[in-house]
Design an enzyme around this catalytic site. Structure first.
Site, PDB file in Angstrom:
ATOM      1  N   ASN A 239      -0.040 -12.460 -18.190  1.00 44.31           N
ATOM      2  CA  ASN A 239       0.906 -12.993 -17.205  1.00 44.31           C
ATOM      3  C   ASN A 239       0.726 -14.499 -17.032  1.00 44.31           C
ATOM      4  O   ASN A 239       1.677 -15.275 -17.098  1.00 44.31           O
ATOM      5  CB  ASN A 239       0.743 -12.287 -15.860  1.00 44.31           C
ATOM      6  CG  ASN A 239       1.146 -10.830 -15.922  1.00 44.31           C
ATOM      7  OD1 ASN A 239       1.619 -10.363 -16.948  1.00 44.31           O
ATOM      8  ND2 ASN A 239       0.946 -10.113 -14.843  1.00 44.31           N
ATOM      9  N   ASP A 240      -0.507 -14.925 -16.792  1.00 43.24           N
ATOM     10  CA  ASP A 240      -0.766 -16.355 -16.635  1.00 43.24           C
ATOM     11  C   ASP A 240      -0.626 -17.094 -17.958  1.00 43.24           C
ATOM     12  O   ASP A 240      -0.111 -18.219 -18.004  1.00 43.24           O
ATOM     13  CB  ASP A 240      -2.168 -16.590 -16.053  1.00 43.24           C
ATOM     14  CG  ASP A 240      -2.175 -16.497 -14.537  1.00 43.24           C
ATOM     15  OD1 ASP A 240      -1.089 -16.573 -13.948  1.00 43.24           O
ATOM     16  OD2 ASP A 240      -3.262 -16.352 -13.950  1.00 43.24           O
TER      17      ASP A 240
ATOM     18  N   GLU B 260      -6.588 -17.125 -20.314  1.00 41.94           N
ATOM     19  CA  GLU B 260      -5.325 -17.240 -19.578  1.00 41.94           C
ATOM     20  C   GLU B 260      -4.667 -18.595 -19.763  1.00 41.94           C
ATOM     21  O   GLU B 260      -3.504 -18.766 -19.407  1.00 41.94           O
ATOM     22  CB  GLU B 260      -5.581 -17.033 -18.079  1.00 41.94           C
ATOM     23  CG  GLU B 260      -6.277 -15.726 -17.743  1.00 41.94           C
ATOM     24  CD  GLU B 260      -6.780 -15.713 -16.313  1.00 41.94           C
ATOM     25  OE1 GLU B 260      -6.034 -15.223 -15.449  1.00 41.94           O
ATOM     26  OE2 GLU B 260      -7.904 -16.185 -16.065  1.00 41.94           O
TER      27      GLU B 260
ATOM     28  N   ARG C   7     -14.017  -8.565 -12.240  1.00 38.13           N
ATOM     29  CA  ARG C   7     -13.647  -9.961 -12.391  1.00 38.13           C
ATOM     30  C   ARG C   7     -14.132 -10.721 -11.172  1.00 38.13           C
ATOM     31  O   ARG C   7     -13.871 -10.324 -10.034  1.00 38.13           O
ATOM     32  CB  ARG C   7     -12.119 -10.097 -12.506  1.00 38.13           C
ATOM     33  CG  ARG C   7     -11.657 -11.539 -12.733  1.00 38.13           C
ATOM     34  CD  ARG C   7     -10.152 -11.638 -12.812  1.00 38.13           C
ATOM     35  NE  ARG C   7      -9.498 -11.392 -11.532  1.00 38.13           N
ATOM     36  CZ  ARG C   7      -8.177 -11.364 -11.363  1.00 38.13           C
ATOM     37  NH1 ARG C   7      -7.380 -11.541 -12.407  1.00 38.13           N
ATOM     38  NH2 ARG C   7      -7.653 -11.118 -10.180  1.00 38.13           N
TER      39      ARG C   7
ATOM     40  N   CYS D 158      -4.643  -7.584 -20.837  1.00 31.95           N
ATOM     41  CA  CYS D 158      -4.153  -7.036 -19.570  1.00 31.95           C
ATOM     42  C   CYS D 158      -2.905  -7.796 -19.133  1.00 31.95           C
ATOM     43  O   CYS D 158      -2.503  -8.777 -19.767  1.00 31.95           O
ATOM     44  CB  CYS D 158      -5.226  -7.116 -18.495  1.00 31.95           C
ATOM     45  SG  CYS D 158      -5.656  -8.790 -17.986  1.00 31.95           S
TER      46      CYS D 158
ATOM     47  N   ARG E  88       7.273 -17.415 -13.267  1.00 32.87           N
ATOM     48  CA  ARG E  88       8.070 -16.199 -13.467  1.00 32.87           C
ATOM     49  C   ARG E  88       8.657 -15.659 -12.174  1.00 32.87           C
ATOM     50  O   ARG E  88       9.543 -14.809 -12.193  1.00 32.87           O
ATOM     51  CB  ARG E  88       7.226 -15.122 -14.158  1.00 32.87           C
ATOM     52  CG  ARG E  88       6.075 -14.602 -13.336  1.00 32.87           C
ATOM     53  CD  ARG E  88       5.067 -13.880 -14.215  1.00 32.87           C
ATOM     54  NE  ARG E  88       3.954 -13.361 -13.423  1.00 32.87           N
ATOM     55  CZ  ARG E  88       3.775 -12.077 -13.170  1.00 32.87           C
ATOM     56  NH1 ARG E  88       4.595 -11.192 -13.664  1.00 32.87           N
ATOM     57  NH2 ARG E  88       2.753 -11.677 -12.440  1.00 32.87           N
TER      58      ARG E  88
ATOM     59  N   ARG F 123     -10.033  -6.393  -9.444  1.00 31.48           N
ATOM     60  CA  ARG F 123      -9.844  -7.654  -8.728  1.00 31.48           C
ATOM     61  C   ARG F 123     -10.711  -7.623  -7.474  1.00 31.48           C
ATOM     62  O   ARG F 123     -10.441  -6.843  -6.553  1.00 31.48           O
ATOM     63  CB  ARG F 123      -8.372  -7.849  -8.362  1.00 31.48           C
ATOM     64  CG  ARG F 123      -7.420  -7.728  -9.544  1.00 31.48           C
ATOM     65  CD  ARG F 123      -5.975  -7.938  -9.086  1.00 31.48           C
ATOM     66  NE  ARG F 123      -5.027  -7.535 -10.114  1.00 31.48           N
ATOM     67  CZ  ARG F 123      -4.426  -6.353 -10.157  1.00 31.48           C
ATOM     68  NH1 ARG F 123      -4.685  -5.451  -9.233  1.00 31.48           N
ATOM     69  NH2 ARG F 123      -3.575  -6.059 -11.119  1.00 31.48           N
TER      70      ARG F 123
ATOM     71  N   HIS G  97       0.824  -1.212   0.000  1.00 28.70           N
ATOM     72  CA  HIS G  97       0.000   0.000   0.000  1.00 28.70           C
ATOM     73  C   HIS G  97       0.858   1.262   0.000  1.00 28.70           C
ATOM     74  O   HIS G  97       0.393   2.332  -0.391  1.00 28.70           O
ATOM     75  CB  HIS G  97      -0.919   0.022   1.224  1.00 28.70           C
ATOM     76  CG  HIS G  97      -1.948  -1.047   1.217  1.00 28.70           C
ATOM     77  ND1 HIS G  97      -2.835  -1.208   0.171  1.00 28.70           N
ATOM     78  CD2 HIS G  97      -2.243  -2.023   2.102  1.00 28.70           C
ATOM     79  CE1 HIS G  97      -3.626  -2.228   0.440  1.00 28.70           C
ATOM     80  NE2 HIS G  97      -3.287  -2.740   1.596  1.00 28.70           N
TER      81      HIS G  97
END
Length: 594
Positions: free
Chosen positions: A457-458, A434, A335, A505, A468, A299, A192
């Site tokens: 990414n996935d 994904e 999502r 994304c 990764r 998310r 944060h």
């Protein structure tokens, strides 16, 4: 050469030069660890209860003093209050006093260590790093147990704030206009602290483990948020070098921010929408400030974390509705829950999965636990009347999952109709691509949904079979691997043949080297971390579609990733060398979604 160089993780880019000011240091070395006689056990338990009570009172008082510029960070303070009021941590500490006759400080430390071990085995890096919130709450109580926090020293002039850890609550009593940068010992990429620093538009490093041993109050330091390091007591030559770099970076920022609200359109008129990926309500301001045209991926997992109970429909509907209303008429794509059974062991029991990341998670988990899924679906539907809301299902591997998810959504819609609760009957439905399996049946899936979102990414790590985050194989994580490029193009083409939009994304969306190739594929929209939006939009406006299509054609003819990387690098640097000088540093701060 500087006296010491401390490495950290850059979570907000930039350069700062000034005097160090320590807000707090680790109190772990000051925690007494003692056994106590039986007659003192009740007294130690009372101290724990009193410590939690005082911490709640203190944080509630701080909450009332949140300045306007940090108002969006009030949600973090609220979440910390919720954890302090949640009896689980307190009960665990009390049990340690009862069972082992130890003092309050030691008991609370052991209770936190238990939670750290539980969080440490989780596969999801983002979820693991949420342990930082629990640790911050515990440290606030520990400060009460060892005699309260020291009063803040007066700040004279502008300073670089250094701390063992930092929360928005810690900055309330400080004058934010005097803060040049943040550096903390604790924290990870999803800290944060980064969100807070980006709100204030100042550099920030986290995870600087040697900070407390290397810097004292008043030291002259350079914070290099481009390269992730702190230079302590720099030389005159280093100061001159960094003052020049600081001016260059600030010029770059001003240039990109001036044009960030212009349309994302190539020189020859091809229009692309640029959205943001976020997980916290407090990031909405950054989306709008950086020129985001909406939220391409929200998310929803955060509402389920750091708590022992599950959110109910009312809580979720209120949060989603507020988000939709604030962003309206901009698009908000929610999502559905992308967590697994390893995150809900208290409620659903542990499956003892060897690899939770490839186990009962995301859509698989929701379809198994229909009651949980229905609560979220109803909340999203109720929010849909308050703005431009879309729903997106993650980690789809087959048509059956899509049909089951749509069937669950239809049942929730019918319930709301019967109850007279309004919702958007035409709310768009999308799926995330994904998995390689989803790529190969993209033309089938496209017949059932309104849009695709390619989670790169996935997709990359599942396609190439590498983790990764594993240092032994991370070098194999190649966004421009021929298989990855072909997979993305296959999905884009399948979506367009079916007449649906295709978004992308993940880190690829904010990679300037990938941007011309994506434009050559005629991607419809990108969704990326808010701070990368201005730079990507600026680069995009300098592209021409014929050039992009030609580059794509050449890339598709390449047989190796080495050749593709060389070709793309030569192309980008030849045309936009000045644009890449600072933009690459932003990629290290990119999101972990997708």
């Amino acid at each position: 050469m500087a006296r010491t160089v401390v490495s950290g993780i850059s979570v907000s880019t930039g350069i700062a030069i000034g005097k160090a000011y320590f807000l707090n240091r680790s109190i772990s070395s000051r925690l007494p660890r003692q056994t106590v006689p039986d007659h003192m056990v009740e007294g130690e338990k009372h101290r724990i209860v009193k410590g939690f009570t005082e911490a709640v009172e203190e944080l509630e008082a701080v909450r009332l003093k949140v300045p306007e510029e940090l108002r969006e960070h009030q949600l973090i303070i609220d979440s910390h209050l919720m954890m302090l009021k949640d009896p689980k941590l307190q009960k665990s500490a009390l049990k340690y006093v009862d069972d082992h006759c130890i003092n309050a400080e030691w008991a609370l430390e052991k209770a936190v260590n238990d939670l750290e071990k539980a969080f440490g085995i989780l596969e999801d890096k983002y979820i693991r790093e949420r342990m930082q919130d629990v640790r911050q709450v515990a440290l606030r109580v520990q400060a009460k147990l060892i005699g309260g926090e020291e009063s803040l020293k007066p700040v004279h002039g502008r300073v670089i704030l250094m701390a063992h850890d930092l929360t928005p609550a810690d900055t309330i009593e400080l004058e934010v206009n005097k803060l040049m940068a943040f550096v903390t010992t604790l924290g990870g990429k999803t800290s944060h602290t980064g969100i807070l620093a980006r709100t204030l538009n100042i550099p920030a490093l986290v995870g600087a483990e040697e900070l407390e041993n290397s810097v004292v109050d008043g030291d002259l330091v350079i914070i290099d948020g481009l390269d992730g390091k702190v230079l302590v007591d720099p030389t005159d030559d280093e100061l001159e070098q960094y003052y020049t770099l600081q001016n260059q970076f600030e010029d770059y920022q001003r240039t990109t921010m001036r044009s960030c609200h212009l349309p994302a359109e190539t020189e020859d008129g091809y229009r692309v929408q640029v959205f943001a990926n976020i997980e916290l309500f407090e990031e909405v301001a950054a989306v709008i400030d950086n020129g985001g045209e909406g939220i391409g991926l929200f998310r929803t997992e955060y509402a389920y974390l750091n708590r022992t109970d599950l959110p109910d429909e009312e809580e979720l509907a209120e949060k989603y509705s507020e988000l939709a209303a604030i962003m309206s008429p901009r698009k908000v794509t929610l999502r559905t829950l992308d967590l697994g059974s390893d995150k809900f062991m208290v409620h659903f029991g542990s499956l003892d999965e060897a690899n939770p990341a490839m186990g009962l998670r995301a859509m698989r988990f929701c379809l198994k636990h229909q009651d949980l899924f229905k609560i979220q679906l109803r909340a999203i539907l109720r929010a849909s009347v308050h703005g431009n809301v879309s729903i997106m299902f993650p980690m789809i591997c087959g048509l059956k999952e899509v049909l089951q998810a749509k069937s669950a959504l239809a049942r929730a819609q019918q319930e709301l109709r019967e109850e007279g609760v309004p919702f958007d009957e035409n709310m768009p439905i999308g799926v995330m691509i994904e998995l390689p399996a989803a790529v190969m049946i993209a033309e089938i899936l496209a017949q059932e949904v309104d849009f695709f979102s390619i989670g790169t990414n996935d997709l990359i790590q599942y396609s190439l079979g590498i983790d990764r985050t594993n240092p032994h194989v991370s070098y194999l994580y190649q966004p421009l691997h021929p298989a990855v490029v072909r997979s993305i193009k296959y999905v884009v083409d399948a979506g367009h043949r079916a007449g649906i939009g295709v978004s992308l994304c993940g880190e690829v969306a904010s990679d300037p080297y990938c941007l011309p190739i994506l434009m050559g594929m005629q991607i419809d929209s990108l969704s990326l971390t808010p701070q990368a939006i201005p730079g990507i939009k600026r680069l995009l406006r300098q592209l021409k579609m014929p050039d992009c299509k030609q580059l794509l054609k050449e890339v598709l003819s390449c047989r190796t990733v080495t050749r593709i990387n060389r070709l793309v690098t030569e192309n980008i640097y030849k045309k936009y060398p000045e644009e890449l000088m600072f933009f690459a540093s932003l990629l290290d701060n990119d999101d972990i979604a997708g």
